[in-house]
Design an enzyme around this catalytic site. Structure first.
Site, PDB file in Angstrom:
ATOM      1  N   LYS A  52      45.071  31.453  30.167  1.00  0.00           N
ATOM      2  CA  LYS A  52      46.000  32.320  29.649  1.00  0.00           C
ATOM      3  C   LYS A  52      47.070  31.865  28.769  1.00  0.00           C
ATOM      4  CE  LYS A  52      45.260  35.142  33.781  1.00  0.00           C
ATOM      5  NZ  LYS A  52      45.590  35.597  35.068  1.00  0.00           N
ATOM      6  N   GLN A  96      49.611  33.930  39.550  1.00  0.00           N
ATOM      7  CA  GLN A  96      48.137  33.842  39.790  1.00  0.00           C
ATOM      8  C   GLN A  96      47.730  34.107  41.066  1.00  0.00           C
ATOM      9  OE1 GLN A  96      46.318  33.860  37.223  1.00  0.00           O
ATOM     10  NE2 GLN A  96      44.609  34.093  38.374  1.00  0.00           N
ATOM     11  N   ASP A 119      50.986  41.966  35.028  1.00  0.00           N
ATOM     12  CA  ASP A 119      49.696  42.171  35.700  1.00  0.00           C
ATOM     13  C   ASP A 119      49.517  43.530  36.225  1.00  0.00           C
ATOM     14  OD1 ASP A 119      47.877  40.096  35.830  1.00  0.00           O
ATOM     15  OD2 ASP A 119      49.131  38.754  37.321  1.00  0.00           O
TER      16      ASP A 119
HETATM   17  N1  GUN Z   1      43.409  36.353  40.074  1.00  0.00           N
HETATM   18  C1  GUN Z   1      42.125  37.251  39.830  1.00  0.00           C
HETATM   19  N2  GUN Z   1      42.537  37.997  38.910  1.00  0.00           N
HETATM   20  C2  GUN Z   1      43.850  38.054  38.595  1.00  0.00           C
HETATM   21  C3  GUN Z   1      44.640  38.522  37.643  1.00  0.00           C
HETATM   22  O1  GUN Z   1      44.212  39.620  36.705  1.00  0.00           O
HETATM   23  N3  GUN Z   1      45.897  38.110  37.584  1.00  0.00           N
HETATM   24  C4  GUN Z   1      46.295  37.462  38.545  1.00  0.00           C
HETATM   25  N4  GUN Z   1      47.707  37.231  38.602  1.00  0.00           N
HETATM   26  N5  GUN Z   1      45.573  36.939  39.458  1.00  0.00           N
HETATM   27  C5  GUN Z   1      44.375  36.974  39.352  1.00  0.00           C
END
Ligand code: GUN
Length: 292
Positions: A52, A96, A119
């Site tokens: 990211k 995350q 998110d």
């Molecule tokens: N863990 C698995 N997928 C995601 C996501 O799209 N965002 C975040 N923050 N954590 C995740």
């Protein structure tokens, strides 16, 4: 069979975002800024967050990575989120997931300022999405919708079967596919671990979204000819032939299913790449919504 190529579509999204950032910089404006919080050292989470951040750099976004040890107190995490909420130079905040067991995920997510919830996990974002109002759409379902749009896949009136009911993927994609819109208007069936006759239901699907996290689960005898197959799985499976010691496997048995379907996403190189592209789009949306 045609591949739904996450490399091509995510690159197209990123190229367009990069151009927008260049235009902003030409107007002497600052770039959008994403803050990512990573707790602990889960291998997969480390990889996703690193990707990211790298993608932000590639398109000219600013990014900040905030790391905490696994045993960080919930209070410390909440304080950091408040700090990021109050920092006008930060447009998007993501934490995350998963978080360590001693931290209440909902408490953390609910504290994120909904205007920075890139998110799309905050209840305000979920509520707006359900009502069809402009909002942050969780990145994986958003990425899937961008892919359907790119390949102009007809969805209206089709039967979509979603396997998995997680808050991150299964639930939101089922809502988006059923909504009134160009890449919606599906009749959606949501299947989960208690579903009976899963195979029979899948065989009725024009579109299948496999988001259950079981590598190779969807076999050829569960898929109707010419179905569209979207594979959301990204499980690490031990593989001694790989330098990393594992390979990434989707929820679909690709070799079996690919020959008879109309479109299919590969793993890797499919939905995973779209997730990041969609997150970047959400970050620009957060930035622009402030009137920047
Ligand atoms: N863990 C698995 N997928 C995601 C996501 O799209 N965002 C975040 N923050 N954590 C995740």
């Amino acid at each position: 069979m045609q591949l739904l190529d996450g490399k091509i579509v995510s690159q197209a999204v990123k190229d367009s975002l990069k151009e927008k950032v260049l235009a902003l910089k030409q107007q002497q404006k600052r770039a959008p800024h994403l803050a990512a919080i990573l707790v602990g050292s889960n291998g997969a989470s480390e990889t996703y967050v690193a990707s990211k951040i790298k993608n932000c750099e590639e398109i000219g976004f600013d990014s900040t990575l905030v790391r905490f040890d696994t045993d960080v107190e919930e209070e410390i995490l909440l304080k950091k989120i408040e700090e990021l909420n109050n920092d006008d130079s930060i447009d998007g905040i993501l934490v995350q997931l998963p978080l360590p067991k001693h931290i209440q995920e909902s408490k953390i997510i609910n504290l994120i300022n909904p205007d920075k919830d890139v998110d799309g996990f905050h209840p305000v974002s979920t509520g707006k999405m359900v009502l069809g109002l402009p909002s942050f759409i969780p990145a994986t379902p958003y990425g899937i919708m961008l892919m359907l749009e790119h390949y102009k896949i007809e969805t209206s009136g089709k039967h979509a079967v979603v396997i998995g009911r997680s808050n991150i993927v299964g639930r939101p994609i089922s809502i988006l596919l059923s909504q009134d819109g160009k890449y919606g208007n599906c009749t959606v069936t949501v299947c989960h671990s208690r579903t009976k006759n899963l195979k029979e239901i899948c065989l009725q699907a024009d579109i299948i979204v496999a988001a259950l996290g079981k590598p190779g689960f969807l076999k050829a005898d569960m898929v109707k000819e010419n179905a569209v197959v979207i594979d959301v799985g990204i499980t690490r499976v031990k593989d001694d032939s790989k330098k990393a010691g594992f390979s990434i496997k989707g929820d679909v048995d690709f070799d079996e299913v690919a020959p008879t379907c109309s479109y299919i996403t590969p793993v890797p190189g499919g939905v995973g790449l779209m997730t990041i592209a969609a997150l970047l789009k959400n970050t620009l949306y957060a930035y622009s919504s402030k009137g920047n």
